[in-house]
Scaffold this motif. Sequence first.
Motif, PDB file in Angstrom:
ATOM      1  N   ASP A  10       0.843  -1.194   0.000  1.00  0.00           N
ATOM      2  CA  ASP A  10       0.000   0.000   0.000  1.00  0.00           C
ATOM      3  C   ASP A  10       0.877   1.243   0.000  1.00  0.00           C
ATOM      4  OD1 ASP A  10      -2.304   1.529   0.060  1.00  0.00           O
ATOM      5  OD2 ASP A  10      -2.925   0.940   2.071  1.00  0.00           O
ATOM      6  N   PHE A  11       0.271   2.389  -0.259  1.00  0.00           N
ATOM      7  CA  PHE A  11       0.961   3.674  -0.193  1.00  0.00           C
ATOM      8  C   PHE A  11      -0.097   4.743   0.073  1.00  0.00           C
ATOM      9  CE2 PHE A  11      -0.992   4.254  -4.167  1.00  0.00           C
ATOM     10  CZ  PHE A  11      -0.719   5.491  -4.704  1.00  0.00           C
ATOM     11  N   VAL A  61       3.687   8.680  -0.815  1.00  0.00           N
ATOM     12  CA  VAL A  61       4.404   8.284   0.403  1.00  0.00           C
ATOM     13  C   VAL A  61       4.447   6.755   0.515  1.00  0.00           C
ATOM     14  CG1 VAL A  61       4.513   8.542   2.901  1.00  0.00           C
ATOM     15  CG2 VAL A  61       3.518  10.376   1.501  1.00  0.00           C
ATOM     16  N   PHE A  62       5.658   6.235   0.643  1.00  0.00           N
ATOM     17  CA  PHE A  62       5.864   4.805   0.816  1.00  0.00           C
ATOM     18  C   PHE A  62       6.677   4.566   2.086  1.00  0.00           C
ATOM     19  CE2 PHE A  62       5.357   5.607  -3.667  1.00  0.00           C
ATOM     20  CZ  PHE A  62       4.587   4.551  -4.130  1.00  0.00           C
ATOM     21  N   VAL A  63       6.271   3.587   2.870  1.00  0.00           N
ATOM     22  CA  VAL A  63       7.065   3.125   4.003  1.00  0.00           C
ATOM     23  C   VAL A  63       7.305   1.633   3.753  1.00  0.00           C
ATOM     24  CG1 VAL A  63       7.257   2.894   6.494  1.00  0.00           C
ATOM     25  CG2 VAL A  63       5.990   4.826   5.524  1.00  0.00           C
ATOM     26  N   LEU A  64       8.469   1.322   3.212  1.00  0.00           N
ATOM     27  CA  LEU A  64       8.773  -0.030   2.758  1.00  0.00           C
ATOM     28  C   LEU A  64       9.309  -0.860   3.913  1.00  0.00           C
ATOM     29  CD1 LEU A  64      10.622   0.940  -0.557  1.00  0.00           C
ATOM     30  CD2 LEU A  64       8.178   0.545  -0.218  1.00  0.00           C
ATOM     31  N   PRO A  65       8.608  -1.911   4.306  1.00  0.00           N
ATOM     32  CA  PRO A  65       9.098  -2.741   5.418  1.00  0.00           C
ATOM     33  C   PRO A  65      10.298  -3.562   4.977  1.00  0.00           C
ATOM     34  CG  PRO A  65       7.178  -3.765   4.421  1.00  0.00           C
ATOM     35  CD  PRO A  65       7.356  -2.428   3.734  1.00  0.00           C
ATOM     36  N   VAL A  73      11.768   4.839   4.062  1.00  0.00           N
ATOM     37  CA  VAL A  73      10.784   5.827   3.648  1.00  0.00           C
ATOM     38  C   VAL A  73      11.179   6.317   2.257  1.00  0.00           C
ATOM     39  CG1 VAL A  73       9.842   8.121   4.088  1.00  0.00           C
ATOM     40  CG2 VAL A  73      10.254   6.548   5.996  1.00  0.00           C
ATOM     41  N   VAL A  74      10.227   6.272   1.331  1.00  0.00           N
ATOM     42  CA  VAL A  74      10.444   6.780  -0.022  1.00  0.00           C
ATOM     43  C   VAL A  74       9.345   7.790  -0.322  1.00  0.00           C
ATOM     44  CG1 VAL A  74      10.582   6.239  -2.477  1.00  0.00           C
ATOM     45  CG2 VAL A  74      11.551   4.658  -0.801  1.00  0.00           C
ATOM     46  N   LEU A  75       9.741   9.021  -0.616  1.00  0.00           N
ATOM     47  CA  LEU A  75       8.805  10.101  -0.928  1.00  0.00           C
ATOM     48  C   LEU A  75       9.049  10.564  -2.358  1.00  0.00           C
ATOM     49  CD1 LEU A  75       9.328  12.195   2.342  1.00  0.00           C
ATOM     50  CD2 LEU A  75       7.613  10.413   1.950  1.00  0.00           C
ATOM     51  N   GLY A  87       5.012  21.184   7.865  1.00  0.00           N
ATOM     52  CA  GLY A  87       6.221  20.739   7.191  1.00  0.00           C
ATOM     53  C   GLY A  87       6.499  19.257   7.297  1.00  0.00           C
ATOM     54  N   GLU A  88       5.649  18.530   7.983  1.00  0.00           N
ATOM     55  CA  GLU A  88       5.818  17.089   8.123  1.00  0.00           C
ATOM     56  C   GLU A  88       4.695  16.346   7.404  1.00  0.00           C
ATOM     57  OE1 GLU A  88       8.182  16.485  12.307  1.00  0.00           O
ATOM     58  OE2 GLU A  88       5.998  16.568  12.399  1.00  0.00           O
ATOM     59  N   ILE A  89       4.917  15.076   7.175  1.00  0.00           N
ATOM     60  CA  ILE A  89       3.905  14.180   6.626  1.00  0.00           C
ATOM     61  C   ILE A  89       3.440  13.278   7.749  1.00  0.00           C
ATOM     62  CG2 ILE A  89       3.452  12.316   4.984  1.00  0.00           C
ATOM     63  CD1 ILE A  89       5.762  13.546   3.289  1.00  0.00           C
ATOM     64  N   VAL A  90       2.139  13.162   7.918  1.00  0.00           N
ATOM     65  CA  VAL A  90       1.570  12.353   8.993  1.00  0.00           C
ATOM     66  C   VAL A  90       0.736  11.238   8.377  1.00  0.00           C
ATOM     67  CG1 VAL A  90       0.240  12.359  11.129  1.00  0.00           C
ATOM     68  CG2 VAL A  90       1.439  14.446  10.407  1.00  0.00           C
ATOM     69  N   LEU A  91       0.952  10.025   8.845  1.00  0.00           N
ATOM     70  CA  LEU A  91       0.185   8.870   8.394  1.00  0.00           C
ATOM     71  C   LEU A  91      -0.463   8.190   9.589  1.00  0.00           C
ATOM     72  CD1 LEU A  91       3.232   8.681   6.795  1.00  0.00           C
ATOM     73  CD2 LEU A  91       1.867   7.129   5.422  1.00  0.00           C
ATOM     74  N   HIS A  92      -1.665   7.684   9.403  1.00  0.00           N
ATOM     75  CA  HIS A  92      -2.288   6.789  10.366  1.00  0.00           C
ATOM     76  C   HIS A  92      -2.363   5.406   9.745  1.00  0.00           C
ATOM     77  CE1 HIS A  92      -4.465  10.035  12.984  1.00  0.00           C
ATOM     78  NE2 HIS A  92      -3.157   9.971  13.196  1.00  0.00           N
ATOM     79  N   ALA A  93      -1.903   4.411  10.487  1.00  0.00           N
ATOM     80  CA  ALA A  93      -1.840   3.051   9.961  1.00  0.00           C
ATOM     81  C   ALA A  93      -1.746   2.055  11.102  1.00  0.00           C
ATOM     82  CB  ALA A  93      -0.621   2.885   9.049  1.00  0.00           C
ATOM     83  N   PRO A  94      -2.284   0.848  10.923  1.00  0.00           N
ATOM     84  CA  PRO A  94      -2.004  -0.224  11.877  1.00  0.00           C
ATOM     85  C   PRO A  94      -0.549  -0.659  11.719  1.00  0.00           C
ATOM     86  CG  PRO A  94      -3.983  -0.695  10.577  1.00  0.00           C
ATOM     87  CD  PRO A  94      -3.261   0.441   9.900  1.00  0.00           C
TER      88      PRO A  94
END
Length: 266
Positions: free
Chosen positions: A94-95, A103-107, A136-138, A168-175
């Motif tokens: 997902d992204f 926004v990618f957060v690659l595990p 993190v890939v933006l 100035g930040e990126i905020v994500l909500h995720a399990p």
Amino acid sequence: WVHRDRVFALCPSGLQFEIEASDLSTIGETTFDGVVEGSFSAHASYSVPRRGFYNFGLRFGRAAFLDLYFFPDDEPGSKRVASVPLAAPLFNHDFMLTEHWAVFVLPPARFDAKTILLGRALSEAMRWKPEEGAEVVLIGLDAPHEVVRFTIDPLAAIHFANAWEEHGEIVLHAPVGKDFMRTWRWLESVAKGQRAPLPDPKLAEIRIDPKRKRASVMPLVDHVSEAPRVDPRGEMRRTRYVYGTSFAKETNSGLPDRLVKLDAQK
């Protein structure tokens, strides 16, 4: 997925299928006129200000790439807007989009090439490499060649609920889970009609600072949940409630059997 009055069934592990909207019969496989060369995520994301869908795919061969695609509303076709080289074949499901970023957060979940070459299933080739950290890939939506990437502590987030820009930040909500392989084994078992220990993802807030190249994770709700969503009217901005699936009993090890409304501001 519906785009320009066409209906598609998306599958991240194979080709996509176009289907007839009136009766859901199969029209056929599609690569979107040859634009998509590898996998294609089941989680396309719509950008209201840019009037179109974005989605991504993973492309493996002698080298591995993360591809970002754009499907505009006002013209036919699609295009690949960015290709980011990866260190190794990896898992990402997902992204998220914000006003200016994909926004990618690659595990640190890697596919073992030797296992794949032996003809084994991808599920058997999965390896969890926490020592490598998450990445993190933006990708800048205004200038896709501008890519910000950096490594953070390992985390496992399969699905994301929402993302937005704030001070100035990126905020994500995720399990976010601590034990990726536990969730992976649970997904495998559910697909086979078997039982396995309950997965452990719990809703958290991930804050990313693109300039300083750092991120932090703050737990929000002490309750296992997955498949998160927010009210579509609240996408790309802070919302209080996240909806998802969960389990009626903490000892349940089968399919999710409860819908939950989680308060991210408690």
